[in-house]
Write a protein that holds these residues in place. Structure first.
Motif, PDB file in Angstrom:
ATOM      1  N   MET A   1      46.216  -0.034  13.318  1.00 44.35           N
ATOM      2  CA  MET A   1      45.011  -0.024  14.172  1.00 44.35           C
ATOM      3  C   MET A   1      45.411   0.201  15.625  1.00 44.35           C
ATOM      4  O   MET A   1      46.423  -0.335  16.080  1.00 44.35           O
ATOM      5  N   ILE A   2      44.642   0.984  16.326  1.00 41.93           N
ATOM      6  CA  ILE A   2      44.911   1.253  17.741  1.00 41.93           C
ATOM      7  C   ILE A   2      44.179   0.225  18.591  1.00 41.93           C
ATOM      8  O   ILE A   2      42.969   0.062  18.476  1.00 41.93           O
ATOM      9  N   GLY A   3      44.904  -0.468  19.469  1.00 37.35           N
ATOM     10  CA  GLY A   3      44.298  -1.487  20.326  1.00 37.35           C
ATOM     11  C   GLY A   3      44.214  -1.074  21.779  1.00 37.35           C
ATOM     12  O   GLY A   3      43.423  -1.636  22.547  1.00 37.35           O
ATOM     13  N   LYS A   4      45.030  -0.083  22.161  1.00 38.44           N
ATOM     14  CA  LYS A   4      45.033   0.366  23.552  1.00 38.44           C
ATOM     15  C   LYS A   4      45.610   1.767  23.629  1.00 38.44           C
ATOM     16  O   LYS A   4      46.519   2.116  22.871  1.00 38.44           O
ATOM     17  N   LEU A   5      45.074   2.573  24.536  1.00 33.96           N
ATOM     18  CA  LEU A   5      45.586   3.916  24.773  1.00 33.96           C
ATOM     19  C   LEU A   5      45.928   4.066  26.242  1.00 33.96           C
ATOM     20  O   LEU A   5      45.150   3.677  27.117  1.00 33.96           O
ATOM     21  N   LYS A   6      47.093   4.626  26.505  1.00 35.54           N
ATOM     22  CA  LYS A   6      47.519   4.865  27.879  1.00 35.54           C
ATOM     23  C   LYS A   6      48.093   6.270  27.948  1.00 35.54           C
ATOM     24  O   LYS A   6      49.048   6.598  27.240  1.00 35.54           O
ATOM     25  N   GLY A   7      47.472   7.113  28.754  1.00 37.28           N
ATOM     26  CA  GLY A   7      47.923   8.495  28.847  1.00 37.28           C
ATOM     27  C   GLY A   7      47.261   9.207  29.999  1.00 37.28           C
ATOM     28  O   GLY A   7      46.958   8.609  31.029  1.00 37.28           O
ATOM     29  N   LEU A   8      46.999  10.507  29.820  1.00 40.15           N
ATOM     30  CA  LEU A   8      46.345  11.309  30.845  1.00 40.15           C
ATOM     31  C   LEU A   8      44.944  11.681  30.386  1.00 40.15           C
ATOM     32  O   LEU A   8      44.737  12.026  29.214  1.00 40.15           O
ATOM     33  N   LEU A   9      43.996  11.611  31.288  1.00 44.87           N
ATOM     34  CA  LEU A   9      42.619  11.964  30.948  1.00 44.87           C
ATOM     35  C   LEU A   9      42.514  13.472  30.794  1.00 44.87           C
ATOM     36  O   LEU A   9      42.798  14.231  31.723  1.00 44.87           O
ATOM     37  N   ASP A  10      42.119  13.907  29.617  1.00 45.37           N
ATOM     38  CA  ASP A  10      42.031  15.341  29.336  1.00 45.37           C
ATOM     39  C   ASP A  10      40.642  15.884  29.664  1.00 45.37           C
ATOM     40  O   ASP A  10      40.500  16.929  30.286  1.00 45.37           O
ATOM     41  N   GLU A  11      39.599  15.147  29.222  1.00 45.57           N
ATOM     42  CA  GLU A  11      38.228  15.582  29.508  1.00 45.57           C
ATOM     43  C   GLU A  11      37.258  14.421  29.343  1.00 45.57           C
ATOM     44  O   GLU A  11      37.578  13.410  28.711  1.00 45.57           O
ATOM     45  N   ILE A  12      36.082  14.573  29.945  1.00 48.31           N
ATOM     46  CA  ILE A  12      35.011  13.579  29.807  1.00 48.31           C
ATOM     47  C   ILE A  12      33.779  14.275  29.252  1.00 48.31           C
ATOM     48  O   ILE A  12      33.322  15.279  29.812  1.00 48.31           O
ATOM     49  N   GLY A  13      33.253  13.758  28.132  1.00 45.79           N
ATOM     50  CA  GLY A  13      32.041  14.309  27.537  1.00 45.79           C
ATOM     51  C   GLY A  13      30.847  13.425  27.869  1.00 45.79           C
ATOM     52  O   GLY A  13      30.934  12.497  28.668  1.00 45.79           O
ATOM     53  N   GLU A  14      29.734  13.706  27.229  1.00 47.57           N
ATOM     54  CA  GLU A  14      28.510  12.952  27.488  1.00 47.57           C
ATOM     55  C   GLU A  14      28.641  11.499  27.069  1.00 47.57           C
ATOM     56  O   GLU A  14      28.123  10.598  27.739  1.00 47.57           O
ATOM     57  N   ASP A  15      29.323  11.250  25.954  1.00 44.92           N
ATOM     58  CA  ASP A  15      29.448   9.879  25.456  1.00 44.92           C
ATOM     59  C   ASP A  15      30.882   9.522  25.079  1.00 44.92           C
ATOM     60  O   ASP A  15      31.127   8.515  24.423  1.00 44.92           O
ATOM     61  N   HIS A  16      31.835  10.351  25.501  1.00 43.07           N
ATOM     62  CA  HIS A  16      33.222  10.111  25.112  1.00 43.07           C
ATOM     63  C   HIS A  16      34.187  10.704  26.136  1.00 43.07           C
ATOM     64  O   HIS A  16      33.785  11.440  27.033  1.00 43.07           O
ATOM     65  N   CYS A  17      35.443  10.370  25.965  1.00 40.49           N
ATOM     66  CA  CYS A  17      36.497  11.001  26.756  1.00 40.49           C
ATOM     67  C   CYS A  17      37.650  11.323  25.811  1.00 40.49           C
ATOM     68  O   CYS A  17      37.715  10.816  24.689  1.00 40.49           O
ATOM     69  N   VAL A  18      38.523  12.207  26.261  1.00 36.33           N
ATOM     70  CA  VAL A  18      39.707  12.567  25.480  1.00 36.33           C
ATOM     71  C   VAL A  18      40.927  12.184  26.297  1.00 36.33           C
ATOM     72  O   VAL A  18      41.072  12.596  27.444  1.00 36.33           O
ATOM     73  N   ILE A  19      41.791  11.375  25.694  1.00 37.34           N
ATOM     74  CA  ILE A  19      43.004  10.922  26.372  1.00 37.34           C
ATOM     75  C   ILE A  19      44.216  11.560  25.700  1.00 37.34           C
ATOM     76  O   ILE A  19      44.397  11.464  24.483  1.00 37.34           O
ATOM     77  N   ASP A  20      45.013  12.232  26.507  1.00 38.12           N
ATOM     78  CA  ASP A  20      46.226  12.894  26.021  1.00 38.12           C
ATOM     79  C   ASP A  20      47.376  11.890  26.056  1.00 38.12           C
ATOM     80  O   ASP A  20      47.803  11.446  27.119  1.00 38.12           O
ATOM     81  N   VAL A  21      47.847  11.532  24.875  1.00 34.83           N
ATOM     82  CA  VAL A  21      48.978  10.605  24.759  1.00 34.83           C
ATOM     83  C   VAL A  21      50.120  11.346  24.083  1.00 34.83           C
ATOM     84  O   VAL A  21      50.093  11.574  22.873  1.00 34.83           O
ATOM     85  N   GLY A  22      51.081  11.774  24.874  1.00 33.53           N
ATOM     86  CA  GLY A  22      52.231  12.493  24.320  1.00 33.53           C
ATOM     87  C   GLY A  22      51.863  13.781  23.623  1.00 33.53           C
ATOM     88  O   GLY A  22      52.482  14.137  22.615  1.00 33.53           O
ATOM     89  N   GLY A  23      50.836  14.459  24.133  1.00 31.95           N
ATOM     90  CA  GLY A  23      50.440  15.734  23.541  1.00 31.95           C
ATOM     91  C   GLY A  23      49.389  15.627  22.460  1.00 31.95           C
ATOM     92  O   GLY A  23      48.908  16.649  21.949  1.00 31.95           O
ATOM     93  N   VAL A  24      49.001  14.415  22.104  1.00 31.87           N
ATOM     94  CA  VAL A  24      47.948  14.203  21.103  1.00 31.87           C
ATOM     95  C   VAL A  24      46.685  13.749  21.827  1.00 31.87           C
ATOM     96  O   VAL A  24      46.715  12.785  22.600  1.00 31.87           O
ATOM     97  N   GLY A  25      45.575  14.431  21.581  1.00 30.10           N
ATOM     98  CA  GLY A  25      44.321  14.080  22.236  1.00 30.10           C
ATOM     99  C   GLY A  25      43.504  13.112  21.398  1.00 30.10           C
ATOM    100  O   GLY A  25      43.094  13.434  20.282  1.00 30.10           O
ATOM    101  N   TYR A  26      43.275  11.919  21.937  1.00 28.91           N
ATOM    102  CA  TYR A  26      42.475  10.903  21.244  1.00 28.91           C
ATOM    103  C   TYR A  26      41.061  10.874  21.822  1.00 28.91           C
ATOM    104  O   TYR A  26      40.901  10.760  23.047  1.00 28.91           O
ATOM    105  N   VAL A  27      40.053  10.979  20.964  1.00 29.41           N
ATOM    106  CA  VAL A  27      38.656  10.912  21.392  1.00 29.41           C
ATOM    107  C   VAL A  27      38.209   9.457  21.353  1.00 29.41           C
ATOM    108  O   VAL A  27      38.286   8.804  20.311  1.00 29.41           O
ATOM    109  N   ALA A  28      37.765   8.946  22.501  1.00 32.42           N
ATOM    110  CA  ALA A  28      37.296   7.559  22.574  1.00 32.42           C
ATOM    111  C   ALA A  28      35.853   7.555  23.069  1.00 32.42           C
ATOM    112  O   ALA A  28      35.558   8.088  24.136  1.00 32.42           O
ATOM    113  N   PHE A  29      34.964   6.969  22.285  1.00 35.48           N
ATOM    114  CA  PHE A  29      33.561   6.852  22.682  1.00 35.48           C
ATOM    115  C   PHE A  29      33.424   5.651  23.613  1.00 35.48           C
ATOM    116  O   PHE A  29      33.969   4.579  23.345  1.00 35.48           O
ATOM    117  N   CYS A  30      32.703   5.848  24.715  1.00 36.28           N
ATOM    118  CA  CYS A  30      32.648   4.819  25.759  1.00 36.28           C
ATOM    119  C   CYS A  30      31.229   4.617  26.273  1.00 36.28           C
ATOM    120  O   CYS A  30      30.358   5.468  26.086  1.00 36.28           O
TER     121      CYS A  30
END
Length: 205
Positions: A1-30
């Motif tokens: 289970m993922i409890g925390k993500l730390k990386g670079l902000l790739d993009e911000i959508g209407e209800d989510h953002c994408v965080i680049d962690v080591g080249g993998v983009g994680y979509v997090a709804f916020c």
């Protein structure tokens, strides 16, 4: 289970953002508040994560603070409140405002959130008052402060600090929340300048 993500902000959508962690983009709804507080694309970002795993998908929800994530979990313990409604509540109210609303049984404030009708709002303030006294209790100092302000008996430094934050454009409730938090840190004898400074620090979180 993922409890925390730390990386670079790739993009911000209407209800989510994408965080680049080591080249993998994680979509997090916020929540809208979390999205609005994110830095610019390409900048470092850290979010607390709640992971939902179902047969047909894995979905991540991101939060700026541990407390916001706890409220997200807590809200979903209420009947008819799912992830979407929980995010709507957290988009509309700060965690301190939500704690105040529950402590004061302010159904109207909770029902301001999109998709939250009066019945659901009533369930939230009723069920969470008993399920999470520790969370609701964080508003106790603010409630007392608001009563003092309303009755005109608040100490001068406190009243001046709330007035100053209000003049900066913050609502009276938000200003009172910030000054109540500042009082906890600074102590009862703090002057208005210190309360204003700590209040602004609280509002910037």
């Amino acid at each position: 289970m993922i409890g925390k993500l730390k990386g670079l902000l790739d993009e911000i959508g209407e209800d989510h953002c994408v965080i680049d962690v080591g080249g993998v983009g994680y979509v997090a709804f916020c929540s809208a508040r979390t999205l609005g507080a994110l830095p610019g694309a390409g900048e470092a970002v850290s979010l607390f994560i709640e992971t939902y795993v179902r047969e047909d998908m894995i979905r991540l929800y991101g939060f700026r603070t541990h407390l916001e994530r706890e409220w997200f979990r807590l809200l979903q313990s209420v009947q008819s409140v799912g992830a979407k409604v929980a995010l709507a509540v957290l988009s509309t109210l700060t965690t301190s405002e939500l704690a105040n609303a529950i402590a004061l049984r302010d159904i109207t404030m909770v029902s301001r959130a999109p998709g939250v009708g009066k019945k659901v709002a009533e369930r939230i303030v009723t069920e969470l008052k008993t399920k999470a006294p520790a969370f609701a209790g964080e508003a106790t100092g603010t409630i007392g402060l608001k009563q003092e302000l309303g009755e005109g008996v608040a100490p001068a430094p406190v009243a001046d600090a709330v007035s100053a934050l209000t003049n900066l454009g913050y609502s009276r409730d938000i200003a009172a929340n910030a000054v109540a938090a500042a009082l906890k840190e600074a102590g009862e004898g703090a002057d208005s300048a210190k309360l204003i400074r700590l209040g602004l620090k609280e509002l910037a979180r």
